[in-house]
Structure formats: C-alpha cells, structure tokens
Scaffold this active site. Structure first.
Site, short mmCIF file in Angstrom:
data_model
loop_
_atom_site.label_atom_id
_atom_site.label_comp_id
_atom_site.label_asym_id
_atom_site.label_seq_id
_atom_site.Cartn_x
_atom_site.Cartn_y
_atom_site.Cartn_z
N GLY A 92 9.35 -0.55 -27.76
CA GLY A 92 9.63 -0.59 -29.06
C GLY A 92 11.35 -0.44 -29.26
O GLY A 92 11.72 -0.01 -30.40
N VAL A 93 12.01 -0.72 -28.11
CA VAL A 93 13.47 -0.71 -28.20
C VAL A 93 14.17 -1.89 -28.70
O VAL A 93 15.32 -2.09 -29.06
CB VAL A 93 14.03 -0.21 -27.20
CG1 VAL A 93 13.84 1.28 -26.99
CG2 VAL A 93 13.88 -1.06 -25.86
N LYS A 114 7.12 -13.97 -19.64
CA LYS A 114 6.43 -12.80 -20.42
C LYS A 114 5.34 -12.68 -19.49
O LYS A 114 4.27 -12.95 -19.46
CB LYS A 114 5.87 -12.80 -21.76
CG LYS A 114 5.28 -11.37 -21.92
CD LYS A 114 6.34 -10.40 -22.23
CE LYS A 114 5.71 -9.16 -22.86
NZ LYS A 114 6.98 -8.13 -23.45
N THR A 153 0.43 -7.08 -23.67
CA THR A 153 -0.44 -6.26 -23.92
C THR A 153 -0.60 -6.00 -25.38
O THR A 153 0.48 -6.16 -26.23
CB THR A 153 -0.28 -4.89 -23.31
OG1 THR A 153 0.87 -4.28 -23.76
CG2 THR A 153 -0.34 -5.20 -21.92
N SER A 161 18.49 -2.20 -31.71
CA SER A 161 18.43 -2.24 -33.03
C SER A 161 19.58 -1.14 -33.57
O SER A 161 19.47 -0.01 -33.65
CB SER A 161 17.22 -1.80 -33.56
OG SER A 161 16.98 -1.99 -35.04
N GLY A 182 16.72 -5.15 -38.45
CA GLY A 182 16.17 -5.98 -39.14
C GLY A 182 16.41 -7.40 -38.63
O GLY A 182 15.95 -8.38 -39.12
#
EC number: 6.3.3.3
Length: 225
Positions: free
Chosen positions: A12-13, A37, A41, A172, A203
């Site tokens: 999630g980074v 990739k 998952t 982000s 974003g």
C-alpha cells in the site's frame, strides 16, 4: 535490455503508481518498456489488476506480463496454498523476465508487498529474483512517520543479498506535509545511503492518462540501470 525491480517498504505504499511513472518516463525517452508482475493477489480472475492500472495510467504501449494470480489478499505463497493453485518457482520466474526483455529496452518488475514477502516455492522473495537476474532495485517508501526505519531496513536487506538499490521514491506525497513528512524528505538519503529519486503526489493514481503521462517525468528522475 535492462531490468529494474520496483519494491516497497510494505504493502500500500504506491508501488503500482511509481511503476507506471517510471514506465511513462522511460517511454517518453523512446524506450520500449515492459512490466512484469510475478504474482498478483487479492484480485479475482475477471477483475483488473495492477498491470491494468499501469496500462491505464500510461495510455498503453506498455508490454505487460502477469505470471500468477491468487484471489486472497495475502502473501503470494500463502495465497497460492489457500487457492490450490501452483506456486511460482524462482527459475521459471527469472526465465519469464528474461524472455520479456527480448522485446523491450527496459523491463520493470513490480513486487508484492515488501521486499522479503515470499513469492513462491521454497520461500523465494523479490530479493532472490533480483539477485538471480543481477538487476538493481528502487524502493517505494511512505512519506509518513516510521518510513526512515522501514526504508533503511529494506535497503539493508537488498544490500545484504548483493542487490544494488538505485534510490527511493516516495509513493504518495501529501499536498500539505506534516513535520515528520517534511523532515523525511531530507533524512531519507542520509539514513539509507541512497538518493531520493522523486515523490509521487498524493492522488496521482486517480488522474486521467494524458495528465499522468504529462506530469510523470517531473515526479521521478531517470534511474540508471
């Protein structure tokens, strides 16, 4: 043909958006770009995964290969066992990346989660794959408090395995950073010993392709591979 691994300090980074930005920048220089990739998952068979998002953001023209997909949002080896699907193995995964390189100038390999997440049989990780292919990596890091430790550990894990880390990208970057986020921009190179290659605005993954492609070269520097 050059290979560059894109790994992260955790899940999630922003690895996918950073991969898209690197791909877009390379394509803008006239390079043929491919993205692999190894394991996707947490996505159903009929749902778009990370590679579809990279194609959307870059506007296409990027060759993509996904080697395995598992529906549970878990580490790939755990997700493979739960689904009853075949585990990836190190040798065939490395061969697939090499074959992809036969038709590209630059192959970007996006990992799953952090750098030591197990991807398949015998517990091989992205570090093992990068070492097998003798290819460097970039690390995608969070902007927030705690990222100095996570980034230093990730870079150290790469170096211990003999994998060169070419730098860090903040995945982000908030429009209004707090004190820790401002200090981290300065401290990340000093703590990790590798350069800060850029920062992706928070974003950015929601942008339309034309906006993303236009802005991406300004967010990240060229990565020597």
């Amino acid at each position: 043909m050059s290979i560059l691994f894109v790994t992260g300090t955790s899940t999630g980074v922003g690895k996918t958006v950073v991969t898209a930005a690197l791909a877009s920048r390379a394509a803008s220089r006239g390079l043929r770009v491919a993205v692999c990739k190894p394991a996707q998952t947490g996505v159903g068979d009929d749902e778009p995964g990370d590679l579809a998002e990279i194609v959307r953001l870059t506007g296409g023209g990027i060759d993509t290969v996904e080697l395995a997909r598992y529906p549970d949002p878990l580490a790939p080896d755990t997700a493979a066992r739960r689904s009853g699907r075949a585990l990836l193995d190190l040798a065939s995964t490395a061969d697939a990346v090499r074959r992809l390189g036969n038709r590209a100038d630059l192959v970007l390999v996006e990992g799953a989660g952090g750098v030591l997440v197990r991807l398949g049989a015998a517990g091989f990780t992205l570090v093992d794959l990068a070492a097998t292919l003798d290819a460097p990596a970039v690390v995608v890091a969070a902007a927030s408090l705690g990222t100095l430790n996570h980034s230093a550990l990730t870079v150290r894990a790469l170096r211990t395995a003999g994998v060169e880390c070419r730098g860090i990208v903040i995945g982000s970057s908030p429009a209004t950073p707090d004190l820790a986020e401002r200090c981290n921009v300065v401290d990340l190179p000093a703590v990790t010993g590798v350069p800060l290659l850029g920062a992706i605005p928070e974003g950015a993954g929601l942008l339309r392709s034309a906006e993303f492609v236009s802005a991406a070269p300004h967010w990240v520097r060229d990565v020597p591979v």
